[in-house]
Design a protein around this motif. Structure first.
Motif, mmCIF file in Angstrom:
data_model
loop_
_atom_site.group_PDB
_atom_site.id
_atom_site.type_symbol
_atom_site.label_atom_id
_atom_site.label_comp_id
_atom_site.label_asym_id
_atom_site.label_seq_id
_atom_site.Cartn_x
_atom_site.Cartn_y
_atom_site.Cartn_z
ATOM 1 N N GLU A 70 -3.223 -6.067 -5.274
ATOM 2 C CA GLU A 70 -3.358 -5.983 -4.003
ATOM 3 C C GLU A 70 -4.711 -6.789 -3.567
ATOM 4 O OE1 GLU A 70 -0.989 -4.658 -1.464
ATOM 5 O OE2 GLU A 70 -0.144 -4.946 -3.520
ATOM 6 N N ILE A 95 1.364 2.246 -3.432
ATOM 7 C CA ILE A 95 0.322 2.434 -4.139
ATOM 8 C C ILE A 95 0.027 4.187 -3.825
ATOM 9 C CG2 ILE A 95 -2.280 2.150 -4.105
ATOM 10 C CD1 ILE A 95 -1.612 -0.556 -4.295
ATOM 11 N N LYS A 96 0.117 4.551 -2.570
ATOM 12 C CA LYS A 96 -0.099 5.816 -2.202
ATOM 13 C C LYS A 96 1.036 6.814 -2.646
ATOM 14 C CE LYS A 96 -2.025 4.626 2.327
ATOM 15 N NZ LYS A 96 -1.887 4.942 3.883
ATOM 16 N N LEU A 99 -8.740 3.709 -0.625
ATOM 17 C CA LEU A 99 -9.420 3.733 -1.947
ATOM 18 C C LEU A 99 -10.558 4.809 -1.879
ATOM 19 C CD1 LEU A 99 -8.793 0.229 -3.281
ATOM 20 C CD2 LEU A 99 -7.497 2.409 -3.807
ATOM 21 N N ILE A 134 -3.180 -1.776 -7.833
ATOM 22 C CA ILE A 134 -4.465 -1.969 -6.891
ATOM 23 C C ILE A 134 -5.169 -3.329 -7.135
ATOM 24 C CG2 ILE A 134 -6.641 -1.074 -6.273
ATOM 25 C CD1 ILE A 134 -5.531 1.812 -6.958
ATOM 26 N N SER A 149 -3.743 1.554 -11.191
ATOM 27 C CA SER A 149 -5.005 0.701 -11.314
ATOM 28 C C SER A 149 -4.301 -0.823 -11.392
ATOM 29 C CB SER A 149 -5.561 0.840 -12.612
ATOM 30 O OG SER A 149 -6.175 1.986 -12.904
ATOM 31 N N LEU A 194 -6.359 -0.602 3.186
ATOM 32 C CA LEU A 194 -6.556 -0.264 1.648
ATOM 33 C C LEU A 194 -8.052 0.080 1.123
ATOM 34 C CD1 LEU A 194 -5.285 -0.681 -1.333
ATOM 35 C CD2 LEU A 194 -6.163 -3.083 -1.131
ATOM 36 N N GLU A 195 -8.995 -0.425 1.710
ATOM 37 C CA GLU A 195 -10.122 -0.112 1.348
ATOM 38 C C GLU A 195 -10.475 1.354 1.863
ATOM 39 O OE1 GLU A 195 -14.792 -0.741 3.134
ATOM 40 O OE2 GLU A 195 -13.267 -2.509 3.425
ATOM 41 N N VAL A 252 -13.107 -2.338 -7.205
ATOM 42 C CA VAL A 252 -12.040 -2.549 -6.176
ATOM 43 C C VAL A 252 -12.759 -2.415 -4.868
ATOM 44 C CG1 VAL A 252 -10.026 -2.212 -5.009
ATOM 45 C CG2 VAL A 252 -9.995 -2.328 -7.438
ATOM 46 N N ILE A 296 -11.835 1.815 -9.720
ATOM 47 C CA ILE A 296 -11.784 1.783 -7.929
ATOM 48 C C ILE A 296 -12.843 1.454 -7.324
ATOM 49 C CG2 ILE A 296 -11.108 3.198 -6.339
ATOM 50 C CD1 ILE A 296 -8.863 4.619 -8.145
ATOM 51 N N LEU A 319 0.841 -1.191 0.046
ATOM 52 C CA LEU A 319 -0.033 -0.089 0.010
ATOM 53 C C LEU A 319 0.791 1.264 -0.020
ATOM 54 C CD1 LEU A 319 -2.753 1.314 0.219
ATOM 55 C CD2 LEU A 319 -2.696 1.047 2.561
#
Length: 778
Positions: A322, A302-303, A376, A319, A316, A372-373, A394, A391, A299
């Motif tokens: 993950e 990703i950030k 997003l 993500i 994308s 993570l949720e 996801v 997203i 994560l």
């Protein structure tokens, strides 16, 4: 898996086995690779993901794929069309450049038959025009160079990476520099330069590669040759951070080289590589490459990438990786039989204390999922278009993994109706999950709606074989939900459907036979379930859902199910129902199906444990109906002799006997044994016939009745000896290690003492007396 018999380890028994010969059959099962067993429900894609296919999350080093992107080839063909005229069909260019053997093209040219060899090919027609002679000469040279290369590789293709040019006369005598300089057209000049650059790369003349790149490709250029040339140039640069940076540029600007780039990229130089980046876009690409091969939670990356490029295609994809990681870590232990995720880390000890490790890792993974949720959700409104729909899908999937069904449905409903086909497919998977968790699964309308969701994914399989993994996962989860709602029949057929979809790994499902049709039901069904399954098999007007789950899964012969029903009744000691069921079947069924004639071929009323190999005969015509009828008759007689015969029969239908296939369809020595499809059946087998299958409880009960009722000393001797045998094997049934035996040694009871005292003059004693037996008497 034909027959369902294969070796496993036997647990050790004491030296008594040297005396009482036991022919051990073997249990069946198979295992599959971790990547095969891994669950993955999320496969939504954005336009452009195809180049990243090898980097999907996988238990293997790379995600297996049998296709590569053709985007670069298509760009090259369009460049030729633009150069030679709009009348050219790019597909015709592709035929010549990428599908035509070099020798075939050269031969046709030399024989002046190019038009005949490639009729109506617009590219060939253009090349044959006198004004395009220079372009034809270039193609001829390129094909000659291709001919000198390794067979089957194509020029200007990533497939040549790793191959080696031969220093034949053509190459050695060809003056690349002269040809480049003499080319008047800049288009041809670049292409000759590329041929030379690639040749010098494989000839390991790095300086010439760098020089050619700087002279002909370093400046701004829209040709697909530029990233291809940059790839070779990058690998000739000694400065490793700079090589990384150049490779990242190749990765971002073309498709064919993506896999090759990651093979050469150095992951230990992140900071140094980032220092060379010119802008946020380049930095985001470098961080993406770093993350594409990371199997651990990522994560943080990703950030960072989101801050640099919020609508990045690579963002994308990462993500989605993950989500697939979390599905593996959470779903794979939950819905498969091997119990662990396909990817585990050295710091995770699953085997010392599995239950503890599973709980600890589940809790850790759920916390990471929610982190993570929440991230997003916080960025969703900052994205737009395809990225936003992706997203949203996801977030919905993460909710479902966390069993937040209502929240998941909310986000599923937010997916735009204009989302691409892949995201729409994901939406249908998620709507199926909502239905499985919330709706009445016995309702016909609900079932048929599920069929519609399943079909929407099935329809896409022809274009994306990777979706087999998603259907395998969806059907496995659906099977579990139907089982929890009490519908074992639908659960079993969906479980089979799941295994059929799992990339065709299982020969039992590719070529189904007896046990593959009944395996799930053998482990999970009741007599009532079997009645429902038999009715479904015989039903002529099946609903769409029923037709679908029966397709490829329902047994072609209803007697397969009747045999299992009778076997379950026998396990439950319901002899009358077992007799009724077996008698309704063709009486030659057990001679013509499965492995019955190979394993039900001895007299079940003679205790196998007391026979040596020479005494055993395998010519007994075993009929299940007749066998059950005789048991019923013996029970009614209730004499010492009938009870002794019953005891022998129940000894023989245990795993130690010669007729174990009356009770089970596979055999194990009593050790915990797990096969991938059906899991460990030990706990079920312990319950067969009130514990008789492993612990000989019914056999012992009837031996005790015979001993008590008999007035015949030989019968009493036999009963006493066999009670000792039952006690002995019952004692060791759940004992695995020598340490356990040392703590709890077996002690012979009074029956063996009586055998050596009261009955020592009998013919039974004289036949079976042995020093090893007497050693059990203290």
């Amino acid at each position: 898996m034909e027959p369902k018999i294969s070796p496993i380890f036997m647990r050790a028994f004491s030296s008594l086995l040297l005396l009482l010969s036991v022919q051990f059959s073997f249990a069946c099962g198979w295992s599959v690779s971790p990547e095969t067993s891994r669950l993955a429900l999320f496969k939504a894609q954005r336009e452009g993901f195809f180049k990243l296919t090898p980097f999907y999350y996988s238990a293997d080093n790379y995600y297996a794929t049998n296709t590569i992107s053709s985007v670069d080839q298509e760009k090259n063909c369009l460049e030729w069309k633009k150069k030679l005229g709009n009348s050219i069909n790019p597909d015709d260019v592709h035929v010549i450049l990428y599908e035509t053997d070099s020798e075939q093209f050269q031969t046709a040219f030399e024989n002046k038959t190019l038009k005949n060899a490639f009729p109506k090919n617009t590219f060939v027609e253009a090349l044959l025009l006198s004004k395009n002679k220079a372009f034809l000469n270039y193609i001829l040279l390129a094909k000659k160079l291709e001919y000198g290369n390794v067979e089957y590789t194509k020029w200007e293709s990533w497939g040549q990476v790793g191959s080696n040019y031969k220093n034949d006369d053509l190459v050695d005598n060809f003056d690349f520099e002269k040809k480049i300089k003499s080319a008047k057209d800049s288009f041809l000049k670049q292409r000759y330069a590329f041929l030379a650059l690639r040749y010098y790369f494989y000839a390991q003349q790095k300086q010439k590669v760098v020089q050619l790149y700087n002279d002909y490709f370093a400046l701004e250029s829209n040709t697909i040759l530029k990233p291809w040339a940059l790839y070779y140039n990058a690998l000739c640069v000694d400065n490793k951070p700079l090589q990384n940076y150049l490779l990242s540029t190749v990765f971002n600007t073309c498709e064919e080289k993506s896999f090759a780039v990651l093979q050469h990229y150095n992951w230990k130089l992140t900071a140094e590589t980032l220092e060379l980046a010119q802008n946020d876009e380049e930095r985001s690409v470098i961080l993406s490459i770093e993350s594409l091969r990371n199997p651990a939670p990522d994560l943080k990356a990703i950030k960072e990438i989101f801050e640099l490029s919020p609508n990045s295609l690579f963002l994308s994809f990462l993500i989605g990786r993950e989500v697939n990681k979390l599905e593996d870590w959470i779903f794979t232990p939950q819905y498969t039989n091997d119990g662990t995720p396909s990817v585990t880390f050295s710091s995770t000890d699953w085997y010392e204390n599995y239950a503890k490790a599973k709980e600890e890792n589940f809790n850790k993974d759920i916390l990471y999922l929610r982190e993570l949720e929440y991230f997003l959700i916080s960025i969703r409104e900052q994205t737009s278009g395809e990225q936003k729909d992706y997203i949203t899908a996801v977030i919905a999937q993460l909710c479902f993994i966390d069993d937040q069904i209502d929240e998941g449905k909310k986000y599923t409903d937010l997916i735009s109706d204009k989302a691409n086909a892949s995201i729409q497919m994901q939406k249908n998977i998620q709507l199926a999950l909502v239905s499985l968790k919330q709706d009445d699964l016995k309702n016909e309308k609900v079932q048929n709606q599920l069929y519609a969701y399943f079909s929407s994914v099935e329809d896409l399989i022809e274009t994306d074989h990777g979706l087999f993994k998603n259907l395998y996962s969806l059907y496995r989860i659906a099977s579990d939900d139907f089982r929890k709602k009490g519908d074992v029949v639908a659960a079993g057929l969906l479980s089979m459907k799941s295994d059929i979809k799992n990339e065709g790994e299982y020969s039992a499902y590719n070529n189904p036979y007896f046990f593959s049709y009944i395996g799930y039901f053998d482990r999970n069904a009741s007599v009532k379930d079997m009645d429902i399954l038999i009715a479904l098999q015989e039903k002529s007007n099946k609903t769409p859902f029923e037709k679908y789950i029966c397709s490829g899964t329902i047994a072609p012969n209803v007697n397969y199910y009747k045999d299992l029903k009778g076997t379950i009744a026998f396990r439950n000691n319901d002899l009358e129902l077992a007799y009724e069921t077996f008698s309704s079947m063709p009486q030659d069924f057990w001679e013509k199906n499965y492995e019955y004639k190979n394993y039900l071929n001895e007299n079940p009323f003679t205790p196998k444990i007391l026979q040596n190999d020479k005494e055993r005969k395998f010519d007994y015509r075993f009929n299940k109906t007749d066998f059950i009828a005789k048991l019923i008759q013996l029970k009614k007689q209730n004499t010492a002799s009938s009870n002794l015969q019953l005891a022998h029969a129940y000894f023989n239908v245990s795993y130690l006997g010669n007729s174990w296939m009356m009770t089970a369809y596979d055999w194990s020595s009593g050790g915990s044994y797990t096969d991938y499809v059906y899991g460990d059946n030990t706990e079920n087998e312990k319950k067969y016939q009130n514990g008789n299958y492993y612990n000989l409880k019914m056999a012992k009960m009837y031996y005790e009745k015979a001993l008590k009722m008999s007035k015949n000393s030989n019968e009493k001797a036999m009963a006493s000896l066999m009670i000792f045998e039952c006690n002995y094997y019952n004692h060791y049934a759940d004992m695995i290690t020598a340490e356990e035996e040392a703590k709890n040694p077996f002690k012979a009871g009074k029956e063996l003492v009586n055998f050596y005292s009261i009955y020592k003059t009998t013919s039974t004693f004289k036949k079976y007396n042995c020093p090893l037996l007497s050693s059990f008497i203290n």
